[in-house]
Design a protein around this motif. Structure first.
Motif, PDB file in Angstrom:
ATOM      1  N   ALA A  48       0.844  -1.193   0.000  1.00 32.26           N
ATOM      2  CA  ALA A  48       0.000   0.000   0.000  1.00 32.26           C
ATOM      3  C   ALA A  48       0.881   1.245   0.000  1.00 32.26           C
ATOM      4  CB  ALA A  48      -0.904   0.009   1.231  1.00 32.26           C
ATOM      5  N   HIS A  49       0.326   2.342  -0.548  1.00 29.31           N
ATOM      6  CA  HIS A  49       1.059   3.602  -0.527  1.00 29.31           C
ATOM      7  C   HIS A  49       0.077   4.757  -0.618  1.00 29.31           C
ATOM      8  CE1 HIS A  49       0.593   4.375  -4.937  1.00 29.31           C
ATOM      9  NE2 HIS A  49       0.571   3.051  -4.985  1.00 29.31           N
ATOM     10  N   GLY A  50       0.468   5.901  -0.077  1.00 30.32           N
ATOM     11  CA  GLY A  50      -0.366   7.097  -0.117  1.00 30.32           C
ATOM     12  C   GLY A  50       0.245   8.198   0.709  1.00 30.32           C
ATOM     13  N   ASP A  51       0.169   9.444   0.236  1.00 31.58           N
ATOM     14  CA  ASP A  51       0.740  10.606   0.923  1.00 31.58           C
ATOM     15  C   ASP A  51       2.216  10.404   1.265  1.00 31.58           C
ATOM     16  OD1 ASP A  51      -1.670  12.006   0.863  1.00 31.58           O
ATOM     17  OD2 ASP A  51      -2.347  11.107   2.740  1.00 31.58           O
ATOM     18  N   GLY A  52       2.912   9.707   0.375  1.00 29.47           N
ATOM     19  CA  GLY A  52       4.338   9.493   0.572  1.00 29.47           C
ATOM     20  C   GLY A  52       4.690   8.296   1.421  1.00 29.47           C
ATOM     21  N   VAL A  53       3.712   7.726   2.130  1.00 28.48           N
ATOM     22  CA  VAL A  53       3.952   6.573   2.994  1.00 28.48           C
ATOM     23  C   VAL A  53       3.821   5.287   2.181  1.00 28.48           C
ATOM     24  CG1 VAL A  53       3.162   5.286   5.026  1.00 28.48           C
ATOM     25  CG2 VAL A  53       3.123   7.789   5.025  1.00 28.48           C
ATOM     26  N   GLU A  54       4.712   4.326   2.431  1.00 26.77           N
ATOM     27  CA  GLU A  54       4.652   3.024   1.766  1.00 26.77           C
ATOM     28  C   GLU A  54       4.694   1.907   2.797  1.00 26.77           C
ATOM     29  OE1 GLU A  54       6.778   3.811  -2.585  1.00 26.77           O
ATOM     30  OE2 GLU A  54       7.907   2.795  -0.987  1.00 26.77           O
ATOM     31  N   ILE A  55       3.925   0.831   2.516  1.00 27.10           N
ATOM     32  CA  ILE A  55       3.939  -0.369   3.349  1.00 27.10           C
ATOM     33  C   ILE A  55       4.313  -1.541   2.445  1.00 27.10           C
ATOM     34  CG2 ILE A  55       2.612  -1.891   4.868  1.00 27.10           C
ATOM     35  CD1 ILE A  55       0.744   0.486   5.408  1.00 27.10           C
ATOM     36  N   SER A  56       5.341  -2.273   2.846  1.00 27.15           N
ATOM     37  CA  SER A  56       5.861  -3.360   2.008  1.00 27.15           C
ATOM     38  C   SER A  56       6.168  -4.589   2.846  1.00 27.15           C
ATOM     39  CB  SER A  56       7.143  -2.921   1.283  1.00 27.15           C
ATOM     40  OG  SER A  56       6.948  -1.740   0.538  1.00 27.15           O
ATOM     41  N   ILE A  57       6.330  -5.704   2.152  1.00 23.71           N
ATOM     42  CA  ILE A  57       6.861  -6.924   2.757  1.00 23.71           C
ATOM     43  C   ILE A  57       8.243  -7.157   2.163  1.00 23.71           C
ATOM     44  CG2 ILE A  57       6.659  -9.427   2.979  1.00 23.71           C
ATOM     45  CD1 ILE A  57       4.627  -8.037   4.650  1.00 23.71           C
ATOM     46  N   TYR A  58       9.222  -7.303   3.033  1.00 27.43           N
ATOM     47  CA  TYR A  58      10.610  -7.511   2.616  1.00 27.43           C
ATOM     48  C   TYR A  58      11.003  -8.921   3.039  1.00 27.43           C
ATOM     49  CZ  TYR A  58      15.475  -5.978   1.735  1.00 27.43           C
ATOM     50  OH  TYR A  58      16.744  -5.825   1.242  1.00 27.43           O
ATOM     51  N   GLU A  59      11.397  -9.745   2.076  1.00 27.52           N
ATOM     52  CA  GLU A  59      11.797 -11.125   2.375  1.00 27.52           C
ATOM     53  C   GLU A  59      13.266 -11.323   2.032  1.00 27.52           C
ATOM     54  OE1 GLU A  59       8.803 -14.284   1.591  1.00 27.52           O
ATOM     55  OE2 GLU A  59       7.839 -12.754   0.354  1.00 27.52           O
ATOM     56  N   LEU A  60      13.999 -11.937   2.961  1.00 24.98           N
ATOM     57  CA  LEU A  60      15.423 -12.198   2.787  1.00 24.98           C
ATOM     58  C   LEU A  60      15.716 -13.655   3.108  1.00 24.98           C
ATOM     59  CD1 LEU A  60      16.868  -9.066   4.628  1.00 24.98           C
ATOM     60  CD2 LEU A  60      17.117  -9.534   2.197  1.00 24.98           C
ATOM     61  N   HIS A  61      16.588 -14.283   2.325  1.00 24.27           N
ATOM     62  CA  HIS A  61      16.993 -15.651   2.594  1.00 24.27           C
ATOM     63  C   HIS A  61      18.130 -15.675   3.609  1.00 24.27           C
ATOM     64  CE1 HIS A  61      15.099 -17.834  -1.048  1.00 24.27           C
ATOM     65  NE2 HIS A  61      14.429 -16.742  -0.777  1.00 24.27           N
ATOM     66  N   ALA A  62      18.251 -16.768   4.320  1.00 17.08           N
ATOM     67  CA  ALA A  62      19.271 -16.912   5.353  1.00 17.08           C
ATOM     68  C   ALA A  62      20.668 -16.608   4.807  1.00 17.08           C
ATOM     69  CB  ALA A  62      19.240 -18.330   5.925  1.00 17.08           C
ATOM     70  N   GLY A  63      21.443 -15.842   5.574  1.00 15.54           N
ATOM     71  CA  GLY A  63      22.824 -15.578   5.220  1.00 15.54           C
ATOM     72  C   GLY A  63      23.052 -14.416   4.275  1.00 15.54           C
ATOM     73  N   VAL A  64      21.976 -13.822   3.745  1.00 12.36           N
ATOM     74  CA  VAL A  64      22.121 -12.714   2.796  1.00 12.36           C
ATOM     75  C   VAL A  64      22.420 -11.424   3.560  1.00 12.36           C
ATOM     76  CG1 VAL A  64      20.977 -11.307   1.055  1.00 12.36           C
ATOM     77  CG2 VAL A  64      20.538 -13.754   1.154  1.00 12.36           C
ATOM     78  N   ILE A  65      23.565 -10.849   3.303  1.00 15.10           N
ATOM     79  CA  ILE A  65      23.947  -9.599   3.969  1.00 15.10           C
ATOM     80  C   ILE A  65      23.344  -8.428   3.204  1.00 15.10           C
ATOM     81  CG2 ILE A  65      25.863  -8.096   4.634  1.00 15.10           C
ATOM     82  CD1 ILE A  65      27.600 -10.639   4.785  1.00 15.10           C
ATOM     83  N   THR A  66      22.671  -7.536   3.916  1.00 11.77           N
ATOM     84  CA  THR A  66      22.148  -6.322   3.287  1.00 11.77           C
ATOM     85  C   THR A  66      22.347  -5.166   4.250  1.00 11.77           C
ATOM     86  OG1 THR A  66      20.251  -5.378   2.107  1.00 11.77           O
ATOM     87  CG2 THR A  66      19.779  -6.558   4.156  1.00 11.77           C
ATOM     88  N   PHE A  67      22.092  -3.964   3.777  1.00  5.10           N
ATOM     89  CA  PHE A  67      22.317  -2.780   4.604  1.00  5.10           C
ATOM     90  C   PHE A  67      21.100  -1.864   4.562  1.00  5.10           C
ATOM     91  CE2 PHE A  67      26.540  -4.233   3.552  1.00  5.10           C
ATOM     92  CZ  PHE A  67      27.307  -3.956   4.681  1.00  5.10           C
ATOM     93  N   LEU A  68      20.761  -1.287   5.729  1.00  7.74           N
ATOM     94  CA  LEU A  68      19.875  -0.135   5.744  1.00  7.74           C
ATOM     95  C   LEU A  68      20.753   1.054   5.419  1.00  7.74           C
ATOM     96  CD1 LEU A  68      17.777  -0.653   9.009  1.00  7.74           C
ATOM     97  CD2 LEU A  68      17.283  -1.411   6.690  1.00  7.74           C
ATOM     98  N   ASP A  69      20.455   1.721   4.331  1.00  5.35           N
ATOM     99  CA  ASP A  69      21.364   2.744   3.834  1.00  5.35           C
ATOM    100  C   ASP A  69      20.905   4.133   4.239  1.00  5.35           C
ATOM    101  OD1 ASP A  69      23.540   3.746   2.546  1.00  5.35           O
ATOM    102  OD2 ASP A  69      23.061   2.866   0.589  1.00  5.35           O
ATOM    103  N   THR A  70      21.836   5.072   4.183  1.00  3.00           N
ATOM    104  CA  THR A  70      21.484   6.477   4.338  1.00  3.00           C
ATOM    105  C   THR A  70      20.667   6.892   3.115  1.00  3.00           C
ATOM    106  OG1 THR A  70      23.565   7.102   3.285  1.00  3.00           O
ATOM    107  CG2 THR A  70      23.553   6.963   5.681  1.00  3.00           C
ATOM    108  N   PHE A  71      19.825   7.900   3.279  1.00  2.00           N
ATOM    109  CA  PHE A  71      18.944   8.327   2.184  1.00  2.00           C
ATOM    110  C   PHE A  71      19.135   9.819   1.958  1.00  2.00           C
ATOM    111  CE2 PHE A  71      14.746   9.733   0.562  1.00  2.00           C
ATOM    112  CZ  PHE A  71      14.715   8.967  -0.591  1.00  2.00           C
ATOM    113  N   PRO A  72      19.480  10.218   0.721  1.00  2.92           N
ATOM    114  CA  PRO A  72      19.814  11.614   0.465  1.00  2.92           C
ATOM    115  C   PRO A  72      18.604  12.528   0.327  1.00  2.92           C
ATOM    116  CG  PRO A  72      19.985  10.349  -1.567  1.00  2.92           C
ATOM    117  CD  PRO A  72      19.683   9.362  -0.464  1.00  2.92           C
TER     118      PRO A  72
END
Length: 295
Positions: free
Chosen positions: A22-46
């Motif tokens: 879902a999305h509206g007024d700039g807000v987004e709702i998502s499902i994020y799925e990751l497999h075991a062992g996958v390295i990812t980063f929450l990044d800075t946002f410009p």
């Protein structure tokens, strides 16, 4: 209203997926799925003020921040507000996260994923060894970077640069890239162009910060490397780390023209060339990582 398994849009990778609910007024709702062992980063946002909220639906995930590591389980949550440095996430199992963002990030993230998917697919199609090699070099490089105490924002660049360090080989003819015997002088001169090709490929996209690593991962501290013949501190620390990790994995991997070396023999080979071809502190750190079971 949205029924189970219905999404507005989904972007899928081999080891992860992102589904916009879902999305509206700039807000987004998502499902994020990751497999075991996958390295990812929450990044800075410009793009200004940003709040991200993550709720663990299934699985266990570790969150590394400020030199601390927390394991989060179903029902746990975390949020990130205007991050100054990236935060590392590593699923211990397959994980599903509910993600709420105060800004529309889906297109930004999905475009980056699409670029990454395209590059990885082209690499895997061209040379399956190169694809697996990049993942192993990433893991070794990250272990070294953490042991050296390198800040997390630089760790992210190292991880991505290591993963994609050989992408320029896409531009090398198969007759050379997959030759079952050692290359002759002319063929090796062509292979030596792959860091230049790779550097050009990441210009202008979200991987641009990795261009130095990609171009210089074959430079050597005594100046005998390529493509620019840099020496010592002229080579960035990030590129020197990936150079050691790259050589270590290449030595310990079987190739058509030779058997794989043992971990011990590869380490001794690197140590014998420490201070000439390879940064001595990084080789020492690799040895410590191996001794501590981090690799």
């Amino acid at each position: 209203m949205c029924k189970a398994n219905e999404t507005i849009e989904t972007v899928v990778q081999k080891n992860s997926s992102l589904s916009l609910l879902a999305h509206g007024d700039g807000v987004e709702i998502s499902i994020y799925e990751l497999h075991a062992g996958v390295i990812t980063f929450l990044d800075t946002f410009p793009g200004g003020d940003l709040l991200e909220f993550y709720y663990v639906l299934n699985g266990i995930i570790s969150c590394n921040y400020s030199e601390k590591e927390e394991n989060l389980e179903p029902g746990d949550y975390f949020y990130a507000h205007n991050l100054k440095v990236p935060v590392e996430l590593k699923p211990k199992t397959d994980v599903r996260l509910l993600h709420v963002s105060s800004k529309p990030l889906f297109k930004y993230i999905s475009n980056n994923i699409s670029v990454m998917k395209d590059i990885l697919a082209r690499v895997e199609l061209k040379d399956s060894y190169t694809h697996g090699h990049g993942k192993r070099v990433r893991d070794v490089s990250l272990a070294i970077a953490k042991r050296l105490g390198i800040p997390s924002e630089r760790q992210e660049v190292i991880a991505m640069g290591a993963l994609f360090h050989d992408i320029g080989k896409i531009e090398i003819d198969d007759s050379i890239l997959k030759k079952p015997s050692r290359l002759n002088r002319e063929e090796f001169e062509i292979i030596k162009l792959h860091p230049v090709f790779g550097c050009q490929m990441v210009k202008g996209n979200f991987l641009e910060d990795t261009h130095d690593i990609i171009r210089h991962h074959h430079e050597r501290v005594d100046g005998t490397g390529y493509p620019d013949g840099l020496k010592g501190d002229e080579i960035s620390l990030e590129a020197r780390i990936v150079a050691v990790a790259d050589s270590f994995d290449a030595m310990t991997s079987r190739r058509p023209y030779r058997e794989a070396m043992s971990c011990e023999d590869a380490l001794e080979e690197l140590k014998s060339q420490s201070g000439t071809l390879y940064d001595s502190e990084i080789v020492k750190t690799l040895e410590q990582c191996i001794a501590e079971g981090l690799i």
